[in-house]
Structure formats: C-alpha cells, structure tokens
Motif scaffolding. Structure first.
Motif, PDB file in Angstrom:
ATOM      1  N   ALA A   1       0.793  -1.241   0.000  1.00  0.00           N
ATOM      2  CA  ALA A   1       0.000   0.000   0.000  1.00  0.00           C
ATOM      3  C   ALA A   1       0.820   1.283   0.000  1.00  0.00           C
ATOM      4  O   ALA A   1       0.336   2.319  -0.459  1.00  0.00           O
ATOM      5  N   ASP A   2       2.045   1.289   0.495  1.00  0.00           N
ATOM      6  CA  ASP A   2       2.783   2.528   0.750  1.00  0.00           C
ATOM      7  C   ASP A   2       2.836   3.495  -0.437  1.00  0.00           C
ATOM      8  O   ASP A   2       2.464   4.666  -0.306  1.00  0.00           O
ATOM      9  N   ALA A   3       3.303   3.042  -1.561  1.00  0.00           N
ATOM     10  CA  ALA A   3       3.424   3.931  -2.717  1.00  0.00           C
ATOM     11  C   ALA A   3       2.050   4.380  -3.219  1.00  0.00           C
ATOM     12  O   ALA A   3       1.888   5.515  -3.669  1.00  0.00           O
TER      13      ALA A   3
ATOM     14  N   GLU B   1       2.164   5.054  11.213  1.00  0.00           N
ATOM     15  CA  GLU B   1       2.945   4.744  12.409  1.00  0.00           C
ATOM     16  C   GLU B   1       4.441   4.767  12.083  1.00  0.00           C
ATOM     17  O   GLU B   1       5.260   4.723  13.003  1.00  0.00           O
ATOM     18  N   GLU B   2       4.779   4.791  10.814  1.00  0.00           N
ATOM     19  CA  GLU B   2       6.194   4.806  10.441  1.00  0.00           C
ATOM     20  C   GLU B   2       6.844   6.104  10.895  1.00  0.00           C
ATOM     21  O   GLU B   2       6.199   7.151  10.938  1.00  0.00           O
ATOM     22  N   THR B   3       8.123   6.009  11.194  1.00  0.00           N
ATOM     23  CA  THR B   3       8.887   7.201  11.569  1.00  0.00           C
ATOM     24  C   THR B   3       9.980   7.423  10.536  1.00  0.00           C
ATOM     25  O   THR B   3      10.394   6.501   9.834  1.00  0.00           O
TER      26      THR B   3
ATOM     27  N   TYR C   1      20.335  10.328   5.319  1.00  0.00           N
ATOM     28  CA  TYR C   1      21.307  11.069   4.524  1.00  0.00           C
ATOM     29  C   TYR C   1      22.704  11.035   5.142  1.00  0.00           C
ATOM     30  O   TYR C   1      23.566  11.796   4.748  1.00  0.00           O
ATOM     31  N   LYS C   2      22.927  10.138   6.085  1.00  0.00           N
ATOM     32  CA  LYS C   2      24.198  10.118   6.809  1.00  0.00           C
ATOM     33  C   LYS C   2      25.132   9.002   6.369  1.00  0.00           C
ATOM     34  O   LYS C   2      26.280   8.988   6.763  1.00  0.00           O
ATOM     35  N   GLY C   3      24.657   8.055   5.612  1.00  0.00           N
ATOM     36  CA  GLY C   3      25.504   6.935   5.220  1.00  0.00           C
ATOM     37  C   GLY C   3      25.185   6.498   3.808  1.00  0.00           C
ATOM     38  O   GLY C   3      24.735   7.280   2.992  1.00  0.00           O
ATOM     39  N   GLY C   4      25.395   5.226   3.586  1.00  0.00           N
ATOM     40  CA  GLY C   4      25.109   4.671   2.267  1.00  0.00           C
ATOM     41  C   GLY C   4      23.621   4.488   2.066  1.00  0.00           C
ATOM     42  O   GLY C   4      22.809   4.745   2.951  1.00  0.00           O
ATOM     43  N   PRO C   5      23.246   4.049   0.891  1.00  0.00           N
ATOM     44  CA  PRO C   5      21.838   3.840   0.580  1.00  0.00           C
ATOM     45  C   PRO C   5      21.190   2.800   1.506  1.00  0.00           C
ATOM     46  O   PRO C   5      21.843   1.845   1.932  1.00  0.00           O
ATOM     47  N   VAL C   6      19.916   2.992   1.793  1.00  0.00           N
ATOM     48  CA  VAL C   6      19.178   2.076   2.656  1.00  0.00           C
ATOM     49  C   VAL C   6      18.282   1.168   1.821  1.00  0.00           C
ATOM     50  O   VAL C   6      17.919   1.500   0.696  1.00  0.00           O
ATOM     51  N   ARG C   7      17.931   0.027   2.407  1.00  0.00           N
ATOM     52  CA  ARG C   7      17.155  -0.985   1.700  1.00  0.00           C
ATOM     53  C   ARG C   7      15.666  -0.707   1.590  1.00  0.00           C
ATOM     54  O   ARG C   7      14.997  -1.237   0.719  1.00  0.00           O
ATOM     55  N   SER C   8      15.136   0.086   2.521  1.00  0.00           N
ATOM     56  CA  SER C   8      13.696   0.308   2.487  1.00  0.00           C
ATOM     57  C   SER C   8      13.373   1.786   2.631  1.00  0.00           C
ATOM     58  O   SER C   8      14.051   2.514   3.351  1.00  0.00           O
ATOM     59  N   ALA C   9      12.328   2.186   1.952  1.00  0.00           N
ATOM     60  CA  ALA C   9      11.843   3.563   2.028  1.00  0.00           C
ATOM     61  C   ALA C   9      10.797   3.645   3.125  1.00  0.00           C
ATOM     62  O   ALA C   9      10.050   2.694   3.350  1.00  0.00           O
ATOM     63  N   LYS C  10      10.734   4.774   3.778  1.00  0.00           N
ATOM     64  CA  LYS C  10       9.738   5.019   4.816  1.00  0.00           C
ATOM     65  C   LYS C  10       8.787   6.110   4.323  1.00  0.00           C
ATOM     66  O   LYS C  10       9.213   7.107   3.721  1.00  0.00           O
TER      67      LYS C  10
ATOM     68  N   PRO D   1       7.181   8.620   5.751  1.00  0.00           N
ATOM     69  CA  PRO D   1       7.428  10.036   6.080  1.00  0.00           C
ATOM     70  C   PRO D   1       8.565  10.673   5.276  1.00  0.00           C
ATOM     71  O   PRO D   1       8.481  11.854   4.919  1.00  0.00           O
ATOM     72  N   ASP D   2       9.595   9.899   4.973  1.00  0.00           N
ATOM     73  CA  ASP D   2      10.718  10.436   4.197  1.00  0.00           C
ATOM     74  C   ASP D   2      10.309  10.745   2.761  1.00  0.00           C
ATOM     75  O   ASP D   2      10.604  11.813   2.227  1.00  0.00           O
ATOM     76  N   VAL D   3       9.627   9.806   2.139  1.00  0.00           N
ATOM     77  CA  VAL D   3       9.201  10.005   0.755  1.00  0.00           C
ATOM     78  C   VAL D   3       8.119  11.084   0.698  1.00  0.00           C
ATOM     79  O   VAL D   3       8.118  11.911  -0.217  1.00  0.00           O
ATOM     80  N   ALA D   4       7.237  11.110   1.680  1.00  0.00           N
ATOM     81  CA  ALA D   4       6.200  12.144   1.728  1.00  0.00           C
ATOM     82  C   ALA D   4       6.826  13.532   1.728  1.00  0.00           C
ATOM     83  O   ALA D   4       6.385  14.428   0.996  1.00  0.00           O
TER      84      ALA D   4
END
Length: 166
Positions: free
Chosen positions: A105-107, A123-125, A131-140, A142-145
C-alpha cells in the motif's frame, strides 16, 4: 481528508485499542471514518486477516473503498522518485516486499495523497540516518512524503486534529 496507512488500523485493533476492551473508541471513530477518512482497496486487502476490522470498516462505518489503481500514473511517479533517489537501494522498490509490488500500500497511499491533497497518517517514523551513510534498503513513508510534498502525520496528531476524546 485523511488516508490512514494499514499500520494505523492494525495498531488500533491489535496493539492499542482492542475492540473488546475499548468499544467506546470504535464507536467514536465511526463518524470520523465516514466523514474524514478515505480508504483505498489496497488497504482493505492488507487488513483482511481481521474479519472484525473489515466488517467494522465496511458495514459499521459504511466505507466504500476507492480503487487505488486509478492512480497508477502517480504511483509510477512515486516509485520513480524512490528508484532515482541515491539514498535508497533498488530493493526499496524492486524486492518481494518492495513498493513496486502492487499489493504493497505505501506507494499507492503516497500517490493518492499527493494527487488529492490528503493528509497521510502512519505509524512509520523517519529514518534519522537516511542522509548520513550509504543507501538504505527500504523507504519510509514520512521520508518520501517530505520529498514529494505530501503532509504526513502520526496517530497522535491525527487524534488531535479530529479532536478525539474518550
């Protein structure tokens, strides 16, 4: 209008306000759900494991789920935003549980919220290390919003805005 992430319904029902212990909570939400909440079919599909919750949403609240698939162009834009953002690995989109899976459902929620100017409740945070390290495996959500200009709030802010009092 509000769009609630599936995890909000699950948190309400399974973690914080089980119907058997908090019937007044569920009674108070009926009017809010009828007047201020939009539910996509993809969220209804994700909550099917709870027969009571599905019955409550469809029969008690009279919710008529919208067809999320009519927002497929906006969904593709959300996926491209994540896919092309260097802070995410490709797995955020293209994995068994990635956002490109039509049943996730997220996208879809982000696409609908952006198109219709709805407030997204989750409920996601945020990922504080995004933005502090390498790429992450999952999108959240609130970040994409934030990246795409969708207002995103948590459960307690939702309760404040709908003035829920029990």
């Amino acid at each position: 209008m509000y769009l609630l992430d599936t995890n909000i319904y699950i948190a309400f029902y399974e973690r914080y306000y089980p119907q058997r212990n908090f019937p007044s909570f569920w009674e108070k939400l009926v009017q809010t759900f009828q007047q201020e909440v939009v539910v996509p079919k993809v969220v209804m599909e994700e909550t099917k494991n709870s027969a009571w919750l599905n019955t409550y949403m469809t029969e008690t609240c009279g919710l008529n789920p919208i067809d999320h698939r009519k927002y497929w162009m906006q969904w593709a834009e959300v996926l491209n935003n994540v896919r092309n953002n260097p802070v995410y690995r490709i797995e955020a989109v293209d994995s068994p549980n990635g956002w490109s899976k039509e049943t996730v459902a997220d996208a879809w929620l982000l696409a609908i919220a952006k198109e219709e100017k709805y407030v997204l409740v989750t409920e996601e945070t945020k990922n504080v290390n995004l933005y502090k390290g390498g790429p992450v495996r999952s999108a959240k959500i609130p970040d994409v919003a934030k990246d795409i200009g969708v207002e995103c709030i948590d459960r307690l802010e939702f309760f404040k805005r709908i003035e829920l009092s029990i």
